[in-house]
Design a protein around this motif. Structure first.
Motif, PDB file in Angstrom:
ATOM      1  N   ALA A 185       0.823  -1.207   0.000  1.00  0.00           N
ATOM      2  CA  ALA A 185       0.000   0.000   0.000  1.00  0.00           C
ATOM      3  C   ALA A 185       0.859   1.260   0.000  1.00  0.00           C
ATOM      4  N   ARG A 186       1.973   1.240   0.719  1.00  0.00           N
ATOM      5  CA  ARG A 186       2.817   2.432   0.833  1.00  0.00           C
ATOM      6  C   ARG A 186       3.661   2.684  -0.408  1.00  0.00           C
ATOM      7  N   GLN A 229      -8.560  -3.739   6.390  1.00  0.00           N
ATOM      8  CA  GLN A 229      -8.881  -2.328   6.553  1.00  0.00           C
ATOM      9  C   GLN A 229      -8.157  -1.535   5.472  1.00  0.00           C
ATOM     10  N   LEU A 230      -8.827  -0.548   4.918  1.00  0.00           N
ATOM     11  CA  LEU A 230      -8.264   0.203   3.802  1.00  0.00           C
ATOM     12  C   LEU A 230      -7.422   1.393   4.240  1.00  0.00           C
ATOM     13  N   ASP A 231      -7.156   1.523   5.542  1.00  0.00           N
ATOM     14  CA  ASP A 231      -6.292   2.602   6.006  1.00  0.00           C
ATOM     15  C   ASP A 231      -4.926   2.472   5.343  1.00  0.00           C
ATOM     16  N   GLY A 232      -4.480   3.517   4.704  1.00  0.00           N
ATOM     17  CA  GLY A 232      -3.163   3.498   4.061  1.00  0.00           C
ATOM     18  C   GLY A 232      -3.203   3.137   2.601  1.00  0.00           C
ATOM     19  N   VAL A 233      -4.318   2.591   2.109  1.00  0.00           N
ATOM     20  CA  VAL A 233      -4.433   2.273   0.682  1.00  0.00           C
ATOM     21  C   VAL A 233      -4.899   3.536  -0.041  1.00  0.00           C
ATOM     22  N   THR A 237      -5.251  -3.279  -4.692  1.00  0.00           N
ATOM     23  CA  THR A 237      -6.475  -2.502  -4.492  1.00  0.00           C
ATOM     24  C   THR A 237      -7.020  -2.621  -3.073  1.00  0.00           C
ATOM     25  N   GLY A 238      -6.366  -3.422  -2.229  1.00  0.00           N
ATOM     26  CA  GLY A 238      -6.715  -3.484  -0.818  1.00  0.00           C
ATOM     27  C   GLY A 238      -7.845  -4.403  -0.461  1.00  0.00           C
ATOM     28  N   VAL A 239      -8.228  -5.332  -1.342  1.00  0.00           N
ATOM     29  CA  VAL A 239      -9.368  -6.199  -1.031  1.00  0.00           C
ATOM     30  C   VAL A 239      -8.939  -7.569  -0.503  1.00  0.00           C
ATOM     31  N   HIS A 240      -7.633  -7.877  -0.537  1.00  0.00           N
ATOM     32  CA  HIS A 240      -7.161  -9.164  -0.037  1.00  0.00           C
ATOM     33  C   HIS A 240      -5.793  -9.021   0.618  1.00  0.00           C
ATOM     34  N   TYR A 241      -5.560  -9.852   1.622  1.00  0.00           N
ATOM     35  CA  TYR A 241      -4.227 -10.001   2.193  1.00  0.00           C
ATOM     36  C   TYR A 241      -3.379 -10.887   1.264  1.00  0.00           C
TER      37      TYR A 241
END
Length: 491
Positions: free
Chosen positions: A24-25, A95-99, A154-158
């Motif tokens: 994400a970063r 959680q989408l924090d940071g995405v 896109t932040g929907v899966h680990y």
């Protein structure tokens, strides 16, 4: 023990979240425009269905089989992951924090996170391709990996969701392969060909000369196995341009000509056997073995048993006159003019340099972009066709290039015509759907004993049993009934 398990689970969860946050970063140049769209294209398997359709229309017979196997693997993976996988571990989405907001999907998934269904579908489709056509799999694999990575991006899966989904997909591909193998074994059923009385029995292979095409995909162990099972047979290993001459020489000195290879090799052996007037013993050993399967030969053991007992059948052989170098040419499976020979010509040209899968894609692009219908005269009438397909015997299945036969001794041509007009892709797809009809605006299916083809434009390609040649200005297609004796054990 419980404390250790909780500690292990916590370590995995921390690693998973840490890798997710790292993705994400990080800035990925160009990915914001590509990866979210690629993930959306794969929703409900649309991307893979389109890919399979393209391979089925413009690929080889092996490519079509690979496309079907890929879709079957995808269907199995999707069905099992949505009914079992998603509800076995009810993991919440990340959680989408940071995405970054530009990466996030407009509509967030509501199902559980583990495992990733997109990754399972992508890798199931690729695994299905790989187990039938590694070349096509090599082309598709980077796209599949990108789709899987897009789910983390896109932040929907680990990451562990994606890894588990990919493993699930590969497992589905392996299961389908096992099912297909069972179905192929069930397909190997002897047909209704007439028994050949008086075929010589060759105990231990005495009087048999077997030519093994070492370049056809045959196992390196085949020559040794043949010498063990048929110790009195002569076994010749050969490949490349020397193969036709070696087959002709073997047929001239043998009581029975044997051949180990795929459909193209068997075609060359059948030609040599016909001209020498000797029976043929087929040991399936190539990439494509349609003739052996349709005849009912499961492998080396079947042919050895038939040779020992003197069990054989008569089959018809397709003929086109004139053929290569002015002589008659023969086909055991099928003959074609139009889009498929052009695809084959381009693929054979580029395959040695860039690989089979990329060469097939490039060939399809070339045909779609620049080819035109072939203007012919069929039985005296002018026609414009995208494809003329002639099978040696009646094929089952629909469309312009059907799949299998029950009787190789029928003595009829199975003719399929895809008429010209429009573009080749839509016409071939329409013909596939119109296959059951005797006649449609784009497709005709008939059975005849012969067909006269005239006014063939210079440079037109023809294909027969996977081989390629340039067509003469005019030719006649027909079938020679009971022309060849081929060893096969009695049911």
């Amino acid at each position: 023990m419980v404390d250790q398990e909780l500690t292990w689970q916590g370590a995995v969860a921390r690693w998973d979240r840490g890798l997710f946050d790292m993705v994400a970063r990080r800035h990925w140049p160009g990915a914001d425009r590509v990866l979210p769209r690629l993930g959306r294209a794969a929703n409900h398997g649309v991307l893979w269905g389109g890919t399979a359709a393209a391979i089925a229309v413009f690929g080889s017979t092996r490519g079509r089989k690979a496309a079907v196997r890929g879709m079957a693997s995808l269907a199995l993976a999707s069905a099992t992951i949505n009914t079992v996988g998603k509800w076995s571990v009810r993991r919440a989405r990340p959680q989408l924090d940071g995405v970054p907001a530009v990466r996030q999907l407009t509509t967030q998934p509501r199902t559980t996170s583990f495992p990733s269904g997109h990754s399972a579908s992508a890798f199931a489709f690729t695994a299905g391709l790989a187990l039938e056509s590694p070349g096509w799999a090599a082309v598709v694999a980077p796209v599949a990996a990108s789709v899987a990575f897009s789910r983390i991006y896109t932040g929907v899966h680990y990451p562990s969701d994606v890894a588990a989904g990919a493993a699930w997909g590969v497992a589905a591909g392996l299961v389908v392969r096992r099912i297909v193998r069972g179905a192929q074994e069930a397909r190997i059923v002897p047909g209704d060909e007439r028994a050949a009385a008086g075929a010589p029995a060759l105990p231990e292979g005495e009087g048999l000369t077997v030519v093994v095409n070492t370049g056809s995909g045959s196992s390196a162990a085949v020559p040794a196995l043949l010498r063990e099972r048929l110790p009195k047979a002569e076994v010749v290993e050969c490949a490349g341009p020397d193969l036709p001459a070696e087959l002709a020489a073997a047929a001239s000195r043998a009581t029975v000509l044997g051949v180990c290879g795929g459909d193209g090799t068997i075609n060359a052996a059948a030609t040599a056997a016909l001209r020498a007037g000797v029976p043929l013993a087929v040991f399936p050993g190539g990439t494509l073995n349609h003739f052996a399967l349709d005849l009912g030969l499961a492998g080396l053991d079947d042919t050895c048993r038939a040779l020992t007992a003197g069990e054989a059948v008569h089959i018809g052989v397709g003929r086109f006159t004139p053929g290569p170098e002015g002589e008659s040419g023969y086909f055991l499976n099928n003959f074609s003019i139009g889009a498929y020979p052009e695809l084959l010509r381009h693929r054979l040209r580029w395959g040695p340099r860039i690989g089979g899968g990329p060469a097939a894609l490039l060939a399809a692009w070339r045909v779609l972009r620049s080819e035109r219908p072939v203007r012919l005269r069929l039985t005296g009438r002018p026609r414009s066709v995208w494809l003329l397909f002639a099978g040696n015997g009646t094929y089952h299945g629909t469309g312009p290039t059907p799949r299998r036969r029950d009787n190789l001794g029928e003595g009829l041509l199975d003719l399929r015509l895809v008429y010209g007009g429009g573009r080749p892709g839509p016409r071939l797809l329409a013909a596939a759907f119109a296959g059951p009809l005797t006649r449609s605006p784009v497709h005709t299916a008939t059975r005849q004993r012969s067909l006269r083809i005239g006014d063939i434009p210079p440079g037109t390609a023809l294909a027969y049993d996977g081989e390629y040649a340039e067509a003469p200005p005019a030719l006649v297609l027909d079938v020679l009934p009971d022309a060849l004796t081929v060893y096969r054990p009695r049911p």
